[in-house]
Design a protein around this motif. Structure first.
Motif, mmCIF file in Angstrom:
data_model
loop_
_atom_site.group_PDB
_atom_site.id
_atom_site.type_symbol
_atom_site.label_atom_id
_atom_site.label_comp_id
_atom_site.label_asym_id
_atom_site.label_seq_id
_atom_site.Cartn_x
_atom_site.Cartn_y
_atom_site.Cartn_z
ATOM 1 N N THR A 56 3.779 -4.997 -10.934
ATOM 2 C CA THR A 56 5.018 -4.276 -10.605
ATOM 3 C C THR A 56 6.242 -5.159 -10.823
ATOM 4 O OG1 THR A 56 4.791 -4.935 -8.271
ATOM 5 C CG2 THR A 56 3.915 -2.781 -8.884
ATOM 6 N N ASP A 57 6.255 -5.972 -11.880
ATOM 7 C CA ASP A 57 7.410 -6.864 -12.072
ATOM 8 C C ASP A 57 8.532 -6.226 -12.883
ATOM 9 O OD1 ASP A 57 6.546 -6.949 -14.705
ATOM 10 O OD2 ASP A 57 5.782 -8.993 -14.610
ATOM 11 N N ALA B 174 -4.707 2.379 -2.052
ATOM 12 C CA ALA B 174 -3.997 2.559 -3.324
ATOM 13 C C ALA B 174 -2.705 1.740 -3.326
ATOM 14 C CB ALA B 174 -3.683 4.028 -3.560
ATOM 15 N N ALA B 175 -2.133 1.602 -4.511
ATOM 16 C CA ALA B 175 -0.866 0.893 -4.689
ATOM 17 C C ALA B 175 -0.143 1.512 -5.871
ATOM 18 C CB ALA B 175 -1.106 -0.593 -4.931
ATOM 19 N N ARG B 176 1.138 1.193 -5.998
ATOM 20 C CA ARG B 176 1.909 1.634 -7.160
ATOM 21 C C ARG B 176 1.940 0.519 -8.196
ATOM 22 N NH1 ARG B 176 4.340 6.310 -7.318
ATOM 23 N NH2 ARG B 176 4.664 7.506 -5.400
ATOM 24 N N VAL B 177 1.821 0.889 -9.464
ATOM 25 C CA VAL B 177 1.890 -0.069 -10.560
ATOM 26 C C VAL B 177 2.881 0.430 -11.604
ATOM 27 C CG1 VAL B 177 -0.490 -0.826 -10.200
ATOM 28 C CG2 VAL B 177 -0.010 0.993 -11.849
ATOM 29 N N ASP B 178 3.393 -0.516 -12.394
ATOM 30 C CA ASP B 178 4.310 -0.172 -13.478
ATOM 31 C C ASP B 178 3.568 0.523 -14.622
ATOM 32 O OD1 ASP B 178 6.234 -1.480 -12.051
ATOM 33 O OD2 ASP B 178 6.532 -3.109 -13.495
ATOM 34 N N VAL B 179 4.322 1.348 -15.329
ATOM 35 C CA VAL B 179 3.834 1.953 -16.563
ATOM 36 C C VAL B 179 4.876 1.694 -17.646
ATOM 37 C CG1 VAL B 179 3.160 4.079 -17.740
ATOM 38 C CG2 VAL B 179 2.553 3.740 -15.333
ATOM 39 N N ASP C 182 10.053 0.953 -23.016
ATOM 40 C CA ASP C 182 10.722 0.665 -21.751
ATOM 41 C C ASP C 182 9.719 0.799 -20.617
ATOM 42 O OD1 ASP C 182 10.400 3.380 -21.599
ATOM 43 O OD2 ASP C 182 12.502 3.870 -21.257
ATOM 44 N N LYS C 183 10.191 0.745 -19.380
ATOM 45 C CA LYS C 183 9.304 0.716 -18.221
ATOM 46 C C LYS C 183 9.634 1.821 -17.232
ATOM 47 C CE LYS C 183 6.704 -2.057 -17.164
ATOM 48 N NZ LYS C 183 6.619 -3.425 -16.638
ATOM 49 N N VAL C 184 8.591 2.271 -16.524
ATOM 50 C CA VAL C 184 8.746 3.104 -15.329
ATOM 51 C C VAL C 184 8.238 2.262 -14.164
ATOM 52 C CG1 VAL C 184 8.210 5.283 -14.203
ATOM 53 C CG2 VAL C 184 8.286 5.166 -16.708
ATOM 54 N N PRO C 185 9.123 1.515 -13.491
ATOM 55 C CA PRO C 185 8.664 0.606 -12.429
ATOM 56 C C PRO C 185 7.965 1.354 -11.298
ATOM 57 C CG PRO C 185 10.907 0.088 -13.087
ATOM 58 C CD PRO C 185 10.568 1.420 -13.706
ATOM 59 N N GLY C 186 6.755 0.935 -10.965
ATOM 60 C CA GLY C 186 6.016 1.535 -9.865
ATOM 61 C C GLY C 186 5.775 3.014 -10.036
ATOM 62 N N GLY C 187 5.636 3.473 -11.270
ATOM 63 C CA GLY C 187 5.559 4.908 -11.516
ATOM 64 C C GLY C 187 4.216 5.543 -11.249
ATOM 65 N N LEU C 188 3.141 4.747 -11.180
ATOM 66 C CA LEU C 188 1.800 5.322 -11.092
ATOM 67 C C LEU C 188 1.100 4.867 -9.826
ATOM 68 C CD1 LEU C 188 -0.506 6.886 -12.577
ATOM 69 C CD2 LEU C 188 -1.188 4.679 -13.552
ATOM 70 N N ARG C 189 0.519 5.829 -9.110
ATOM 71 C CA ARG C 189 -0.331 5.497 -7.958
ATOM 72 C C ARG C 189 -1.769 5.337 -8.429
ATOM 73 N NH1 ARG C 189 -0.119 9.880 -3.521
ATOM 74 N NH2 ARG C 189 0.295 11.243 -5.311
ATOM 75 N N VAL C 190 -2.383 4.227 -8.061
ATOM 76 C CA VAL C 190 -3.768 3.968 -8.474
ATOM 77 C C VAL C 190 -4.561 3.435 -7.285
ATOM 78 C CG1 VAL C 190 -3.310 3.539 -10.922
ATOM 79 C CG2 VAL C 190 -3.097 1.664 -9.296
ATOM 80 N N TYR C 191 -5.816 3.815 -7.240
ATOM 81 C CA TYR C 191 -6.729 3.205 -6.270
ATOM 82 C C TYR C 191 -7.070 1.802 -6.752
ATOM 83 C CZ TYR C 191 -7.380 7.815 -4.158
ATOM 84 O OH TYR C 191 -7.167 9.016 -3.520
ATOM 85 N N ARG C 192 -7.185 0.867 -5.804
ATOM 86 C CA ARG C 192 -7.435 -0.503 -6.190
ATOM 87 C C ARG C 192 -8.298 -1.213 -5.151
ATOM 88 N NH1 ARG C 192 -3.141 -4.658 -6.591
ATOM 89 N NH2 ARG C 192 -4.990 -5.899 -6.216
ATOM 90 N N ALA C 193 -8.833 -2.383 -5.554
ATOM 91 C CA ALA C 193 -9.686 -3.142 -4.646
ATOM 92 C C ALA C 193 -8.868 -3.712 -3.499
ATOM 93 C CB ALA C 193 -10.375 -4.279 -5.410
ATOM 94 N N ALA C 194 -9.554 -4.126 -2.451
ATOM 95 C CA ALA C 194 -8.869 -4.703 -1.293
ATOM 96 C C ALA C 194 -8.204 -6.003 -1.689
ATOM 97 C CB ALA C 194 -9.870 -4.948 -0.169
ATOM 98 N N PRO D 221 0.827 -1.211 0.000
ATOM 99 C CA PRO D 221 0.000 0.000 0.000
ATOM 100 C C PRO D 221 0.865 1.266 0.000
ATOM 101 C CG PRO D 221 -0.760 -1.570 1.641
ATOM 102 C CD PRO D 221 0.563 -2.073 1.155
ATOM 103 N N VAL D 222 0.361 2.324 -0.617
ATOM 104 C CA VAL D 222 1.063 3.609 -0.651
ATOM 105 C C VAL D 222 0.098 4.680 -0.176
ATOM 106 C CG1 VAL D 222 2.582 2.896 -2.526
ATOM 107 C CG2 VAL D 222 0.421 4.029 -3.060
#
Length: 515
Positions: free
Chosen positions: A410-411, A315-320, A503-515, A191-192
């Protein structure tokens, strides 16, 4: 000719021996159950009742499992009754050795080979298990009992039942290849911090009414307002600039220490992600497009689920993933592709308004296989002719070639899949896909990388490969028509540039997500 006749004779001898063994043995507890169970499965009544129970008691997962089980059973029944029984006219076993108490009151008169009851039972159980392991575990023993009851009651030889089961499982696998089941949700990321916006205060939502199913988007916007009454909800019409609306909403969210919300297709969500990244605000994704891949991978299947996450600040961080070319840099949340898939998308979108989404997908696939040609691509310095170059943001689970769901957002990897062209490429592609061996075929390559450099030496040339325009259509750059090589990013099709970098931005985006 001697060997086939010997094999057939041995098979018939085995069949009769096993049938006699079942008939002559006492099976404790079976007499009051199996004949009734076999009768209950007539015309699929047992499985229709089971599907009803799953749909009522099993929630969303139960409804998906019930629908897939019934679809698999329908396909199996169609195969058995139109092909199986019409091809092999086998007489039913003699009932002399079967105790009277076991026999069915009404004996079937159709061909014994294969067993339609066994095919339906196996197809329903395999279809249910593809969607839900829990319901599959419940249904499987019942299906096995129905299949065995056909030998127990004396209406089928064992081989009739075995072949029927094989046909049923094959029908479930064929349906799964055509319509992959929903995969497991992604693993929970750490969580973030994200603002918990009670009643939606500080949330600025852009609803793209020009994407997705038009009759549904305005009601969806009203559902957002009902769930989060203090959120600012803006509905975009076709004559408004979507990018500018996203920019304005992201700035307002930043100034209010709030969040940016978006409702629309995956292309619209990618545009919102770009604005959220530049202004460092969290993103709330409300499912409102045709397929909602990114929202579903976040566990957000409904507007209310997203609203609950926003209120809780979950929320959590996800890759973009990023696509960089001469025109600039843009994010990719789901998939990127060059070759037959972008052509399939643009043809499907052209026809979907006339015949609907799924019929348009089938027609587009036929058009692509009939008219398209491989594309010459240089991938990380190596030139090759490809039918398809696919890159996913994070690793996808899949059935065959089709990407289904991601377990980990987030791999840090790009999931790359390539289907090569070459001599007899079209025939090999169709044959491998139909037989289910595409992923082990020499024409298929799969890898995970962190960067991918792509050059298209013939980009812009009308004869560079891909598909010709459907129905003679032409259109401006980025439209769903026109010749030449195209690419698709998150479902949005555009002409391919001569060179680009993924290419990737690891964990670059904060998103709301389900439990």
């Amino acid at each position: 000719m001697t060997q086939p006749w010997r094999a057939a004779g041995a098979w018939r001898q085995w069949d009769r021996a096993v049938f006699a063994g079942v008939a002559g043995r006492h099976w404790p507890g079976a007499e009051p159950v199996l004949p009734k169970l076999s009768h209950a499965a007539n015309h699929g009544r047992l499985w229709l009742a089971a599907a009803g129970v799953m749909a009522v008691a099993g929630g969303r997962e139960g409804r998906r499992a019930a629908a897939r089980g019934l679809g698999s059973m329908a396909l199996a029944s169609l195969t058995v009754n139109t092909v199986g029984k019409g091809t092999v006219g086998r007489t039913r076993p003699l009932l002399d050795a079967v105790p009277v108490i076991r026999r069915l009151h009404r004996q079937p008169v159709t061909s014994s080979f294969p067993s339609g009851h066994a095919a339906s039972a196996a197809a329903f159980a395999a279809g249910v298990a593809a969607e839900s392991g829990t319901w599959g575990t419940v249904v499987a023993p019942v299906a096995a009992s129905v299949a065995f009851s056909r030998v127990y009651t004396g209406v089928h030889y064992p081989s009739d039942v075995l072949v029927g089961c094989a046909l049923g499982i094959g029908a479930a696998l064929a349906l799964r290849a055509l319509r992959p089941p929903a995969g497991p949700r992604p693993t929970a990321n750490r969580p973030v911090p994200a603002p918990a916006l009670e009643a939606g205060r500080g949330l600025h939502v852009v609803v793209n009414t020009a994407s997705g199913p038009p009759p549904l988007l305005t009601p969806t916007a009203n559902r957002v307002r009902a769930a989060l009454p203090e959120a600012v909800v803006v509905e975009r019409t076709e004559d408004e600039d979507l990018g500018q609306l996203m920019e304005t909403a992201a700035k307002a969210a930043r100034d209010a220490d709030g969040a940016l919300g978006v409702c629309g297709g995956d292309g619209t969500v990618a545009l919102a992600a770009d604005a959220a990244l530049r202004h460092n605000v969290p993103l709330a994704v409300f499912p409102g497009g045709t397929r909602n891949h990114f929202a579903l991978d976040l566990g957000l299947a409904t507007v209310e689920a997203t609203a609950d996450a926003v209120r809780a600040g979950r929320a959590a961080r996800v890759d973009v993933a990023r696509r960089t070319d001469a025109s600039g840099r843009s994010p990719i949340l789901n998939t990127f592709s060059i070759g037959s898939y972008p052509d399939l998308v643009r043809v499907r979108e052209r026809w979907s308004r006339r015949v609907g989404s799924w019929p348009a997908s089938v027609l587009a696939a036929v058009h692509v296989l009939r008219t398209c040609s491989p594309v010459t691509v240089e991938i990380n310095g190596r030139t090759r002719d490809v039918w398809l170059l696919f890159a996913g943001n994070c690793r996808y689970s899949s059935w065959g070639l089709a990407p289904v769901r991601r377990r980990d957002l987030t791999d840090g990897l790009l999931d790359v899949r390539i289907v090569d062209g070459g001599r007899f490429a079209r025939t090999r592609l169709v044959g491998a896909a139909l037989t289910g061996v595409l992923t082990s075929s020499p024409i298929y390559t799969e890898a995970t990388v962190r960067r991918l450099r792509i050059r298209l030496p013939d980009a812009g040339r009308p004869d560079a490969g891909g598909c010709p325009p459907a129905d003679g259509a032409t259109g401006p750059p980025g439209s769903a028509a026109g010749p030449g090589v195209h690419l698709a990013c998150d479902g949005e099709v555009s002409p391919a540039p001569a060179e680009l970098l993924l290419d990737k931005v690891p964990g670059g985006l904060r998103v709301y997500r389900a439990a």
